[in-house]
Enzyme design. Structure first.
Site, PDB file in Angstrom:
ATOM      1  N   HIS A 287       0.931  -1.345  -0.049  1.00 23.80           N
ATOM      2  CA  HIS A 287       0.063  -0.090   0.096  1.00 23.80           C
ATOM      3  C   HIS A 287       0.766   1.328   0.038  1.00 23.80           C
ATOM      4  CE1 HIS A 287      -3.934  -1.860   0.624  1.00 23.80           C
ATOM      5  NE2 HIS A 287      -3.280  -2.691   1.023  1.00 23.80           N
TER       6      HIS A 287
ATOM      7  N   LYS B 200      -7.845  14.152   4.460  1.00 20.07           N
ATOM      8  CA  LYS B 200      -6.860  13.017   4.528  1.00 20.07           C
ATOM      9  C   LYS B 200      -5.884  12.964   5.558  1.00 20.07           C
ATOM     10  CE  LYS B 200      -5.630  14.115   0.017  1.00 20.07           C
ATOM     11  NZ  LYS B 200      -5.886  12.942  -0.678  1.00 20.07           N
ATOM     12  N   ARG B 201      -5.156  12.018   5.676  1.00 21.13           N
ATOM     13  CA  ARG B 201      -4.144  12.426   6.885  1.00 21.13           C
ATOM     14  C   ARG B 201      -3.262  13.266   6.397  1.00 21.13           C
ATOM     15  NH1 ARG B 201      -2.748   8.175  10.300  1.00 21.13           N
ATOM     16  NH2 ARG B 201      -1.735   9.989  11.087  1.00 21.13           N
TER      17      ARG B 201
ATOM     18  N   LYS C 196       1.530  14.472   1.017  1.00 28.98           N
ATOM     19  CA  LYS C 196       0.313  14.457   0.457  1.00 28.98           C
ATOM     20  C   LYS C 196      -0.085  16.200   0.442  1.00 28.98           C
ATOM     21  CE  LYS C 196      -1.883  10.852   2.919  1.00 28.98           C
ATOM     22  NZ  LYS C 196      -2.664  10.004   1.790  1.00 28.98           N
TER      23      LYS C 196
ATOM     24  N   THR D 107      -8.307   7.005  -2.088  1.00 31.91           N
ATOM     25  CA  THR D 107      -9.546   6.552  -2.159  1.00 31.91           C
ATOM     26  C   THR D 107     -10.561   7.801  -1.912  1.00 31.91           C
ATOM     27  OG1 THR D 107      -9.141   5.651   0.192  1.00 31.91           O
ATOM     28  CG2 THR D 107      -9.020   4.120  -1.612  1.00 31.91           C
TER      29      THR D 107
ATOM     30  N   LYS E 271     -14.379   8.762  -3.782  1.00 34.55           N
ATOM     31  CA  LYS E 271     -15.713   9.043  -2.968  1.00 34.55           C
ATOM     32  C   LYS E 271     -15.896  10.538  -3.505  1.00 34.55           C
ATOM     33  CE  LYS E 271     -13.765   6.459   0.690  1.00 34.55           C
ATOM     34  NZ  LYS E 271     -13.048   6.501   1.739  1.00 34.55           N
TER      35      LYS E 271
END
Ligand code: 26V
Length: 811
Positions: free
Chosen positions: A354, A542-543, A548, A652, A656
């Site tokens: 992952h 998100k985290r 990111k 993911t 969504k």
């Protein structure tokens, strides 16, 4: 038992009676929590006949089964999910109404099961829903943490972590099965004996820990006659029923035992913390493998065909000890020779990677591993020895390669290598990610075992992430294209035929408005920030992680603010935009916490400037979790997916958002690439370096961020504002952020991608002003999102990796 949910009358009467029976009080006096708990109990009881039937069908049909081993299952709430999948929502809603109770109000009482921290855990939860909904025999195997992922409070702009006591008021969905407990051994030594000319190894442990399973039913969607209720088995650690270890006090022992299932990812900066992590991993692996083995032997009486009837799925490296544990059972307990045991094991295990981030590739120091798990270590060593012989053969002239690829090296056990060597399938979670694995990160392994590597692009359960969380959109789709997409999301494509229908466009606009309003209300209620639903809702949830790049988003907002203050023409053309963030930072992750403070400081400044605050708003929502996401996903216009290309394995949240009609503003990373492939440049806003470009820079030692600091006045201005008292009087507060993107080389290319991000943002802002066109883009995104249902993903796992078939039920 009569069906409680046959009609609203039976339901209503049973419900009232049960509240009184359980709590011994008059129904009118019962609390909302008592009512919630009773409703949950009734639903769980209703589930049990299908649960029994599922388990019978598995045994009678001699079905092949999947056990999905994962450290994380981010389930969120289950009441809504379960009654939706069971089709009993209307009856419950109507029955409660007559008692003057809103079902919504009861649903809100359930605590999120937050047994995970991000994408990997939520993926496991979506997978469980899809496995059951496709009627497949599959179970989750994990840990029953007493505290879930921490609850986040924002105090003075800083994150503060509060323990998540999700079990405090009891968990209505779990069933304790103490009769299926298992004793898990730790420490001690390995006894070697010669019996009938054969060496026999026995682990003589110093201590045992009792693993007690708690089963949670996973209810599949019952349409199409499916009755499947699979099992999520979560193990709790308790003191053994054997003798306590001799070398410590009972108090000490019991405390150590409870610790194992106390917290998700306990701090591992100390030696003790590392041991605890490894203990957790072996604990749930050993218990889960024994569960599978016991079930198999009950049905087949032998383990010779174990690989034909079971897949043990390794979700990231954390459960990789499955490999030596299964070997141990086969050899030490069942008397198989090494080769036969290996033939079974290596055809049973499958591994999903992952992430390519180095810090997530786990390595355990031998000095900790060996004493804690002496027999497992011996077996791991032997797996490594035999594998190294293979390597030596292949790389006779390159000894350094053998050392690099070995399972044990530099006195560490490399869990990813163990998982790769022991598995028949290794998959990445989006095409780009799999390409990077096979061509870069795991290139040598791919050359050795090309048939093992494959891609399975992630997905999300559309039952939670569309049908449940977006009732307005669901109603519209049902009306326009029928309900076929509820079971086959590729049918969403039909919606695109309606793209020019003004009524449909109007309905999409009003759906979005309603969802934005709902989110705005919660934000206002909880945080006092007022958002205008007519502004663009630009959302990054998100985290919090450097790769990111929440920082890129934040720096862009600072730039926008500067520009709006100074450029009247720009200001006049700018459509109001609300930037919404949600993210938890790991408690020891200093940089991530600073970024939270930065976003809050920007919010403070921007939201209070009357000159711009009709145009620009910033909010950092507190405690982003699964339930919050259900409110957020449908409310977005723009979905921020701006990781440094090559770093986000899939994402993911991007899926969504898309399914709920948001446009992606993102890099060519993870599954964004596949979103872009489906909707094109016309219906997304792609920017930034590509993965190849990023990797080229890395190979050539990076780039010099000072060049950009010096040449781009926008960048210089924003960076200076981090350290000149513009945001807070303390000029040191954001010094380390400044340094990260300047002196320290800007590892994640924040400055490098700044200009193209600004341009993508401008394009999006202007595009939004053409409302009709924007809505058409939104319709295209919804219509083309069918691929991203986890039903599609799981069908691929079932067909191409697991080779499992749907259950057949008698009636
Ligand atoms: C690793 C570690 C290492 C030790 C500290 C705690 C910890 C916690 C989690 C992990 C593994 C994280 C891997 C992960 O969550 N990957 C995400 O998986 C998603 C589902 O495949 C994917 O969409 C995301 O892109 C990816 O970051």
């Amino acid at each position: 038992m009569a069906n409680v949910f046959a009609n609203k009358k039976t339901f209503k009467e049973t419900f009232q009676t049960r509240v009184e029976q359980i709590y011994g009080i008059k129904f009118e006096e019962s609390t909302p929590h008592q009512r919630y708990f009773t409703l949950g109990t009734l639903v769980r009881e209703y589930i049990s006949s299908n649960w029994i039937e599922t388990n019978e069908a598995i045994v009678e049909g001699k079905h092949k089964q999947v056990y999905y081993f994962s450290m994380e299952f981010l389930m969120g709430r289950l009441l809504t999910n379960n009654i939706m999948n069971l089709g009993i929502r209307p009856v419950i809603e109507a029955g409660l109404k007559e008692l003057d109770i809103e079902l919504n109000e009861l649903e809100k009482i359930e605590a999120d099961a937050g047994l995970g921290n991000g994408g990997l855990g939520r993926l496991a939860a979506c997978f469980m829903d899809s496995i059951a909904s496709l009627g497949l025999p599959g179970h989750g195997n994990g840990l029953r943490y007493r505290y879930g992922f921490f609850e986040q409070k924002i105090i003075d702009g800083y994150q503060v972590e509060v323990p998540d006591k999700w079990l405090q008021r009891g968990y209505v969905w779990e069933v304790r099965k103490s009769n299926e407990s298992v004793e898990v051994p730790f420490y001690g030594y390995v006894k070697v004996e010669k019996i009938d000319g054969r060496e026999v190894y026995t682990h003589i442990p110093e201590e045992y820990v009792r693993a007690v399973p708690y089963d949670v039913p996973v209810v599949g969607d019952i349409s199409n006659g499916n009755k499947t209720v699979d099992t999520l088995r979560l193990w709790s650690s308790e003191p053994t029923e054997n003798e306590y270890p001799k070398n410590m006090s009972a108090v000490e022992y019991e405390k150590g035992v409870r610790n194992i299932s106390e917290f998700l990812y306990p701090d591992d900066s100390t030696e003790e913390g590392k041991i605890l992590r490894l203990k957790q991993q072996y604990f749930f692996v050993a218990a889960g493998v024994r569960w599978a083995v016991r079930q198999h032997k009950e049905t087949f009486g032998t383990l010779d065909n174990f690989m034909d009837k079971n897949v043990l799925h390794i979700n990231d490296t954390h459960p990789a000890l499955i490999v030596p544990e299964l070997m141990r059972i086969l050899i030490d307990e069942e008397g198989y020779d090494w080769d036969s045991a290996w033939a079974i094991t290596s055809k049973t295990c499958a591994y999903t990677n992952h992430t390519i981030l180095a810090e997530a590739l786990e390595k355990w120091p031998v000095r900790l591993f060996q004493p804690l798990l002496p027999r497992i270590y011996m077996i791991t060593e032997e797996i490594n020895r035999r594998y190294c012989l293979e390597l030596l053969n292949r790389y006779a002239d390159q000894p350094q390669k053998v050392a690099e690829l070995a399972i044990i090296g530099h006195n560490q056990v490399r869990m990813a290598h163990l998982a790769i060597v022991g598995s028949f399938s290794i998959n990445g979670v989006a095409q780009l990610h799999t390409d990077i694995l096979t061509q870069i990160e795991m290139k040598d392994f791919n050359e050795m075992y090309p048939e093992r590597f494959n891609n399975k692009t992630n997905g999300i359960t559309h039952r939670r992430w569309l049908l449940h969380c977006n009732p307005e959109l669901t109603a519209l789709l049902d009306k326009e294209i029928g309900t076929g997409y509820h079971t086959n999301t590729f049918e969403l494509a039909k919606f695109e035929e309606k793209i020019n229908d003004p009524k449909v466009q109007e309905a999409i606009a009003s759906m979005k408005h309603a969802r934005k309003q709902a989110l705005a209300e919660r934000i206002y209620r909880e945080q006092g920030v007022q958002l205008d639903p007519n502004s663009i809702f630009d959302i990054q949830v998100k985290r919090l992680h450097a790769y990111k790049r929440q920082l890129l988003n934040a720096m862009h907002i600072m730039y926008l603010y500067n520009r709006l203050k100074e450029d009247q023409e720009f200001k006049a053309n700018f459509h109001p935009q609300s930037f919404i963030f949600g993210a938890k930072a790991a408690s020891g992750y200093y940089f991530a916490k600073k970024v939270i403070k930065l976003i809050n400081s920007i919010a403070e400044k921007v939201n209070n400037d009357p000159d711009t605050n009709q145009l620009l708003k910033v909010v950092f929502v507190e405690n982003y979790n699964v339930t919050y996401a259900e409110l957020i996903m449908p409310a977005a216009d723009l979905s921020e997916q701006i990781s440094t290309a090559s770093k986000e394995a899939s994402g993911t949240g991007n899926m969504k958002f898309m399914m709920n009609g948001a446009m992606t503003i993102g890099t060519m990373d993870g599954a964004n690439v596949e979103i872009h492939e489906l909707v094109g440049d016309e219906n997304s806003f792609i920017f930034g370096l590509t993965a190849d470009e990023v990797n080229n820079y890395y190979q050539n030692g990076g780039y010099n961020p000072w060049d950009l600091y010096n040449s781009d006045a926008r960048i210089r201005r924003v960076l200076d504002q981090l350290v000149n008292g513009f945001l807070t009087p303390d000029t040191e507060e954001f010094r380390d952020i400044f340094n990260a993107v300047t002196h320290n080389g800007d590892e994640y290319f924040v400055l490098k991608d700044f200009d193209s991000y600004v341009r993508a943002q401008e394009k999006a802002n202007q595009a939004y002003k053409n409302r009709q066109h924007w809505i058409e883009m939104s319709i295209r995104n919804i219509s083309r999102s069918g691929k991203f249902s986890s039903d599609r993903t799981i069908q691929e796992y079932a067909d191409q990796i697991w080779h499992v078939e749907p259950l057949k039920f008698k009636k």
